[in-house]
Design a protein around this motif. Structure first.
Motif, PDB file in Angstrom:
ATOM      1  N   VAL A 167       2.426  23.894   3.117  1.00  0.00           N
ATOM      2  CA  VAL A 167       3.201  24.163   1.898  1.00  0.00           C
ATOM      3  C   VAL A 167       2.263  24.218   0.699  1.00  0.00           C
ATOM      4  CG1 VAL A 167       4.916  23.211   0.303  1.00  0.00           C
ATOM      5  CG2 VAL A 167       5.364  23.217   2.753  1.00  0.00           C
ATOM      6  N   CYS A 168       1.317  23.288   0.628  1.00  0.00           N
ATOM      7  CA  CYS A 168       0.328  23.323  -0.457  1.00  0.00           C
ATOM      8  C   CYS A 168      -0.455  24.635  -0.418  1.00  0.00           C
ATOM      9  CB  CYS A 168      -0.632  22.143  -0.337  1.00  0.00           C
ATOM     10  SG  CYS A 168       0.144  20.526  -0.586  1.00  0.00           S
ATOM     11  N   ALA A 169      -0.816  25.082   0.789  1.00  0.00           N
ATOM     12  CA  ALA A 169      -1.491  26.373   0.928  1.00  0.00           C
ATOM     13  C   ALA A 169      -0.580  27.511   0.507  1.00  0.00           C
ATOM     14  CB  ALA A 169      -1.942  26.571   2.375  1.00  0.00           C
ATOM     15  N   GLY A 170       0.706  27.380   0.808  1.00  0.00           N
ATOM     16  CA  GLY A 170       1.668  28.400   0.390  1.00  0.00           C
ATOM     17  C   GLY A 170       1.762  28.521  -1.112  1.00  0.00           C
ATOM     18  N   VAL A 171       1.730  27.386  -1.789  1.00  0.00           N
ATOM     19  CA  VAL A 171       1.725  27.393  -3.260  1.00  0.00           C
ATOM     20  C   VAL A 171       0.506  28.142  -3.768  1.00  0.00           C
ATOM     21  CG1 VAL A 171       1.505  25.939  -5.313  1.00  0.00           C
ATOM     22  CG2 VAL A 171       3.074  25.279  -3.478  1.00  0.00           C
ATOM     23  N   GLY A 172      -0.637  27.857  -3.150  1.00  0.00           N
ATOM     24  CA  GLY A 172      -1.865  28.507  -3.578  1.00  0.00           C
ATOM     25  C   GLY A 172      -1.866  29.997  -3.331  1.00  0.00           C
ATOM     26  N   ILE A 173      -1.368  30.435  -2.184  1.00  0.00           N
ATOM     27  CA  ILE A 173      -1.407  31.860  -1.865  1.00  0.00           C
ATOM     28  C   ILE A 173      -0.449  32.655  -2.755  1.00  0.00           C
ATOM     29  CG2 ILE A 173       0.359  31.909  -0.060  1.00  0.00           C
ATOM     30  CD1 ILE A 173      -3.048  33.697  -0.008  1.00  0.00           C
ATOM     31  N   VAL A 174       0.665  32.047  -3.137  1.00  0.00           N
ATOM     32  CA  VAL A 174       1.576  32.722  -4.072  1.00  0.00           C
ATOM     33  C   VAL A 174       0.890  32.912  -5.418  1.00  0.00           C
ATOM     34  CG1 VAL A 174       3.718  32.487  -5.396  1.00  0.00           C
ATOM     35  CG2 VAL A 174       3.713  31.973  -2.952  1.00  0.00           C
ATOM     36  N   LEU A 175       0.205  31.890  -5.890  1.00  0.00           N
ATOM     37  CA  LEU A 175      -0.532  32.018  -7.149  1.00  0.00           C
ATOM     38  C   LEU A 175      -1.664  33.031  -7.010  1.00  0.00           C
ATOM     39  CD1 LEU A 175      -0.702  28.259  -8.179  1.00  0.00           C
ATOM     40  CD2 LEU A 175       0.518  30.078  -9.392  1.00  0.00           C
ATOM     41  N   SER A 176      -2.275  33.106  -5.832  1.00  0.00           N
ATOM     42  CA  SER A 176      -3.407  34.003  -5.612  1.00  0.00           C
ATOM     43  C   SER A 176      -3.001  35.466  -5.705  1.00  0.00           C
ATOM     44  CB  SER A 176      -4.031  33.732  -4.238  1.00  0.00           C
ATOM     45  OG  SER A 176      -5.257  34.405  -4.095  1.00  0.00           O
ATOM     46  N   VAL A 177      -1.771  35.790  -5.339  1.00  0.00           N
ATOM     47  CA  VAL A 177      -1.323  37.182  -5.412  1.00  0.00           C
ATOM     48  C   VAL A 177      -0.595  37.475  -6.716  1.00  0.00           C
ATOM     49  CG1 VAL A 177      -1.112  37.342  -2.912  1.00  0.00           C
ATOM     50  CG2 VAL A 177       0.882  36.685  -4.259  1.00  0.00           C
ATOM     51  N   THR A 178      -0.433  36.458  -7.546  1.00  0.00           N
ATOM     52  CA  THR A 178       0.324  36.621  -8.790  1.00  0.00           C
ATOM     53  C   THR A 178      -0.580  36.623 -10.016  1.00  0.00           C
ATOM     54  OG1 THR A 178       2.202  35.474  -7.772  1.00  0.00           O
ATOM     55  CG2 THR A 178       2.231  35.727 -10.171  1.00  0.00           C
ATOM     56  N   VAL A 179      -1.555  35.713 -10.028  1.00  0.00           N
ATOM     57  CA  VAL A 179      -2.435  35.522 -11.185  1.00  0.00           C
ATOM     58  C   VAL A 179      -3.641  36.448 -11.075  1.00  0.00           C
ATOM     59  CG1 VAL A 179      -3.812  33.823 -12.453  1.00  0.00           C
ATOM     60  CG2 VAL A 179      -1.682  33.128 -11.339  1.00  0.00           C
ATOM     61  N   ASP A 180      -4.168  36.863 -12.211  1.00  0.00           N
ATOM     62  CA  ASP A 180      -5.272  37.826 -12.234  1.00  0.00           C
ATOM     63  C   ASP A 180      -6.659  37.189 -12.277  1.00  0.00           C
ATOM     64  OD1 ASP A 180      -3.555  40.022 -12.201  1.00  0.00           O
ATOM     65  OD2 ASP A 180      -3.300  39.959 -14.375  1.00  0.00           O
ATOM     66  N   ARG A 181      -6.749  35.897 -12.545  1.00  0.00           N
ATOM     67  CA  ARG A 181      -8.040  35.232 -12.640  1.00  0.00           C
ATOM     68  C   ARG A 181      -8.148  34.134 -11.582  1.00  0.00           C
ATOM     69  NH1 ARG A 181     -11.184  35.899 -17.007  1.00  0.00           N
ATOM     70  NH2 ARG A 181     -12.030  33.797 -16.723  1.00  0.00           N
TER      71      ARG A 181
END
Length: 260
Positions: A167-181
């Motif tokens: 789940v923690c990895a899921g949070v990170g991957i969602v941010l990874s495809v959403t944020v530009d930096r």
């Protein structure tokens, strides 16, 4: 095509070994303090303020099982390992997009869905390395102290914690495809996991706020139940797995539709 999976797995090996080494050192320091805690467990529990008891879930500190569940799992596994998986996964996509490497990857016969899935699948490396490493460290540490931990219960406690890390990895991957930096994605992932852990602990301080913790993933990680009471929360692990797949599906949906 599994080239991405193999490449990302190789990249994660070194950091996984280093993380395991850091956890081993931290565990050694904590094990060294266990004899003193065991002798003064009652006074220690009374001395700690309610906020810390809520954060760490102290229980049966006079036993090696309670000590490992309350201290080692609360800090090493739930907080530090969760932040590590969120941090690593937050850089999986956005870093390649930022450096334009993603353009090269997608010029090959590979779909965007496959890119996300293979990069997330590469997390099997830290999951295996850190789990096995921590299992060995905890069993060895208990043995040095002349104590004994049930290897089956300890293994189950680690295994049931894997969905939380996902789940923690899921949070990170969602941010990874959403944020530009990259920096923003990773800092946000670290902060979010920490805040969720903090909210969960603080919500245990009173019955009026207990419901808030139900929306935090750490609420569904129960090492004390496994190690102290030998109760296995398979249902909670199932809930976390479902949340992970929702987050992964959301990440795939966003990445397949965004302009890079």
């Amino acid at each position: 095509m599994t080239a991405i999976l193999r490449t990302e797995s190789g990249k994660l090996l070194r950091s996984s070994v280093l993380l395991t080494g850091m956890f081993a050192l931290l565990s050694a320091f904590m094990f060294a303090a266990f004899p003193g805690f065991a002798e003064e467990a009652e006074f220690v529990e009374e001395a700690f303020p309610p906020v810390l008891i809520g954060l760490f879930g102290f229980e049966a500190l006079h036993t090696i099982e309670g000590f490992v569940a309350s201290y080692l799992f609360s800090l090493i596994w739930v907080l530090f390992a969760g932040m590590f998986f969120a941090y690593v996964s937050a850089g999986l996509i956005v870093e390649d997009v930022r450096t334009r490497k993603m353009d090269l990857i997608l010029s090959n016969p590979v779909s965007r869905e496959s890119v996300v899935l293979q990069k997330v699948a590469a997390l099997w490396v830290p999951l295996v390395v850190v789990n096995v490493g921590l299992l060995v460290v905890l069993l060895a540490g208990a043995n040095v102290l002349g104590e004994s931990l049930d290897p089956i219960d300890l293994g189950v406690a680690l295994l049931l914690s894997v969905p939380y890390l996902l789940v923690c990895a899921g949070v990170g991957i969602v941010l990874s495809v959403t944020v530009d930096r990259v920096e923003t994605a990773q800092a946000s992932a670290l902060g979010l996991v920490f805040v969720l852990w903090l909210v969960d602990g603080l919500s245990n301080m009173g019955p009026d706020f207990g419901w808030v913790g139900q929306f935090t993933p750490s609420r569904y990680v129960t090492p004390t139940d496994v190690l102290v009471h030998e109760e296995y929360a398979y249902g909670e692990a199932g809930i976390l797995l479902a949340v992970f797949f929702v987050l992964l599906g959301l990440a795939v949906f966003i990445f397949t539709r965004r302009d890079i």
